[in-house]
Design a protein around this motif. Structure first.
Motif, PDB file in Angstrom:
ATOM      1  N   ILE A  12       0.869  -1.178   0.000  1.00  0.00           N
ATOM      2  CA  ILE A  12       0.000   0.000   0.000  1.00  0.00           C
ATOM      3  C   ILE A  12       0.905   1.226   0.000  1.00  0.00           C
ATOM      4  O   ILE A  12       1.792   1.350   0.852  1.00  0.00           O
ATOM      5  CB  ILE A  12      -0.898   0.029   1.266  1.00  0.00           C
ATOM      6  CG1 ILE A  12      -1.705  -1.259   1.412  1.00  0.00           C
ATOM      7  CG2 ILE A  12      -1.777   1.262   1.270  1.00  0.00           C
ATOM      8  CD1 ILE A  12      -2.725  -1.496   0.349  1.00  0.00           C
ATOM      9  N   ASP A  13       0.703   2.120  -0.966  1.00  0.00           N
ATOM     10  CA  ASP A  13       1.424   3.394  -0.951  1.00  0.00           C
ATOM     11  C   ASP A  13       0.699   4.307   0.028  1.00  0.00           C
ATOM     12  O   ASP A  13      -0.420   4.771  -0.250  1.00  0.00           O
ATOM     13  CB  ASP A  13       1.467   4.022  -2.347  1.00  0.00           C
ATOM     14  CG  ASP A  13       2.316   3.221  -3.301  1.00  0.00           C
ATOM     15  OD1 ASP A  13       3.332   2.667  -2.857  1.00  0.00           O
ATOM     16  OD2 ASP A  13       1.971   3.156  -4.493  1.00  0.00           O
ATOM     17  N   LEU A  14       1.315   4.530   1.174  1.00  0.00           N
ATOM     18  CA  LEU A  14       0.666   5.286   2.235  1.00  0.00           C
ATOM     19  C   LEU A  14       0.428   6.728   1.794  1.00  0.00           C
ATOM     20  O   LEU A  14       1.355   7.421   1.376  1.00  0.00           O
ATOM     21  CB  LEU A  14       1.511   5.242   3.505  1.00  0.00           C
ATOM     22  CG  LEU A  14       1.763   3.842   4.074  1.00  0.00           C
ATOM     23  CD1 LEU A  14       2.619   3.925   5.330  1.00  0.00           C
ATOM     24  CD2 LEU A  14       0.467   3.131   4.363  1.00  0.00           C
ATOM     25  N   THR A  15      -0.832   7.161   1.872  1.00  0.00           N
ATOM     26  CA  THR A  15      -1.237   8.499   1.456  1.00  0.00           C
ATOM     27  C   THR A  15      -2.027   9.124   2.596  1.00  0.00           C
ATOM     28  O   THR A  15      -2.978   8.517   3.099  1.00  0.00           O
ATOM     29  CB  THR A  15      -2.133   8.431   0.202  1.00  0.00           C
ATOM     30  OG1 THR A  15      -1.437   7.727  -0.818  1.00  0.00           O
ATOM     31  CG2 THR A  15      -2.479   9.810  -0.303  1.00  0.00           C
ATOM     32  N   SER A  16      -1.658  10.326   2.971  1.00  0.00           N
ATOM     33  CA  SER A  16      -2.396  11.010   4.030  1.00  0.00           C
ATOM     34  C   SER A  16      -3.702  11.570   3.472  1.00  0.00           C
ATOM     35  O   SER A  16      -3.880  11.693   2.264  1.00  0.00           O
ATOM     36  CB  SER A  16      -1.552  12.148   4.614  1.00  0.00           C
ATOM     37  OG  SER A  16      -1.349  13.147   3.633  1.00  0.00           O
ATOM     38  N   VAL A 155       5.566   1.061   3.434  1.00  0.00           N
ATOM     39  CA  VAL A 155       6.736   1.704   4.026  1.00  0.00           C
ATOM     40  C   VAL A 155       6.341   3.094   4.509  1.00  0.00           C
ATOM     41  O   VAL A 155       5.692   3.855   3.789  1.00  0.00           O
ATOM     42  CB  VAL A 155       7.892   1.799   3.003  1.00  0.00           C
ATOM     43  CG1 VAL A 155       9.055   2.591   3.566  1.00  0.00           C
ATOM     44  CG2 VAL A 155       8.345   0.407   2.591  1.00  0.00           C
ATOM     45  N   VAL A 156       6.740   3.412   5.727  1.00  0.00           N
ATOM     46  CA  VAL A 156       6.462   4.721   6.309  1.00  0.00           C
ATOM     47  C   VAL A 156       7.599   5.645   5.877  1.00  0.00           C
ATOM     48  O   VAL A 156       8.734   5.452   6.270  1.00  0.00           O
ATOM     49  CB  VAL A 156       6.368   4.636   7.849  1.00  0.00           C
ATOM     50  CG1 VAL A 156       6.128   6.015   8.436  1.00  0.00           C
ATOM     51  CG2 VAL A 156       5.277   3.661   8.260  1.00  0.00           C
ATOM     52  N   HIS A 157       7.251   6.667   5.073  1.00  0.00           N
ATOM     53  CA  HIS A 157       8.278   7.567   4.557  1.00  0.00           C
ATOM     54  C   HIS A 157       8.442   8.834   5.368  1.00  0.00           C
ATOM     55  O   HIS A 157       9.431   9.529   5.219  1.00  0.00           O
ATOM     56  CB  HIS A 157       7.967   7.956   3.115  1.00  0.00           C
ATOM     57  CG  HIS A 157       8.237   6.828   2.155  1.00  0.00           C
ATOM     58  ND1 HIS A 157       7.236   6.208   1.477  1.00  0.00           N
ATOM     59  CD2 HIS A 157       9.374   6.224   1.794  1.00  0.00           C
ATOM     60  CE1 HIS A 157       7.742   5.265   0.721  1.00  0.00           C
ATOM     61  NE2 HIS A 157       9.042   5.235   0.901  1.00  0.00           N
ATOM     62  N   ASP A 158       7.486   9.173   6.218  1.00  0.00           N
ATOM     63  CA  ASP A 158       7.643  10.397   6.996  1.00  0.00           C
ATOM     64  C   ASP A 158       7.452  10.100   8.481  1.00  0.00           C
ATOM     65  O   ASP A 158       7.148   8.991   8.876  1.00  0.00           O
ATOM     66  CB  ASP A 158       6.673  11.486   6.527  1.00  0.00           C
ATOM     67  CG  ASP A 158       5.216  11.110   6.743  1.00  0.00           C
ATOM     68  OD1 ASP A 158       4.942  10.003   7.239  1.00  0.00           O
ATOM     69  OD2 ASP A 158       4.363  11.920   6.400  1.00  0.00           O
ATOM     70  N   ALA A 159       7.628  11.116   9.292  1.00  0.00           N
ATOM     71  CA  ALA A 159       7.608  10.939  10.742  1.00  0.00           C
ATOM     72  C   ALA A 159       6.214  10.681  11.292  1.00  0.00           C
ATOM     73  O   ALA A 159       6.058  10.091  12.345  1.00  0.00           O
ATOM     74  CB  ALA A 159       8.198  12.169  11.430  1.00  0.00           C
TER      75      ALA A 159
END
Length: 162
Positions: A12-16, A155-159
């Motif tokens: 899953i491409d994590l999207t806020s 993958v978590v790309h930000d904090a």
């Protein structure tokens, strides 16, 4: 059923929610540009059917791309929310990394999942964190949201985690 392969892991491409809203705003702007381009060209190109047909086709493509962007934004945000609700934050070791030959610096990272079967997943990315992990492999780790029940991960790309 004997002889069937187990289901594959889905990335899953994590999207806020904010990122999804930005994509939807962009989709609306694209759709407006496509419709406006058709409306403005209708009167001036109506006598020349060939040019008019090409302009109408181009405007229709722009509107279809906008619709696809709108749908993809909703799907990405919904998948991210579902993974955040059911997944667990883990750190996965990077066991191998391969630099790809794109126009930008990207790495293909092989990550080991914490399962009994020694399963691996592949993440291709050009994010600064992933590039650093690719350069440091096999002594690197990446933060990941993992849902073993649904076999999804991201993958978590930000904090903030999305």
């Amino acid at each position: 059923m004997p002889g069937t392969a187990p289901p594959e892991w889905t990335q899953i491409d994590l999207t806020s929610r904010r990122g999804g809203a930005g994509q939807r705003i962009t989709a609306v702007i694209l759709a407006v540009v496509g419709v406006a381009g058709f409306a403005l060209s209708f009167r001036s190109l109506a006598p020349w059917w060939w040019e008019f047909a090409l302009m109408a086709f181009g405007c229709a493509v722009i509107v279809l791309l906008a619709a696809g962007l709108w749908i993809n934004a909703g799907t990405s945000v919904a998948s991210t929310v579902a993974l955040q609700e059911t997944g667990a934050a883990v750190v996965l070791p990077v066991v191998a990394a391969f630099e790809t030959s794109d126009e930008s610096l990207r790495y293909q990272l092989q990550l080991r999942l914490p399962t009994v079967d020694e399963e691996f997943v592949v993440h291709a990315c050009g994010d600064r964190r992933c590039v650093a992990a690719g350069r440091a492999a096999p002594d690197a780790e990446l933060p990941v949201l993992l849902d073993a029940a649904h076999k999804t991960w991201g993958v978590v790309h930000d904090a903030q985690g999305s």
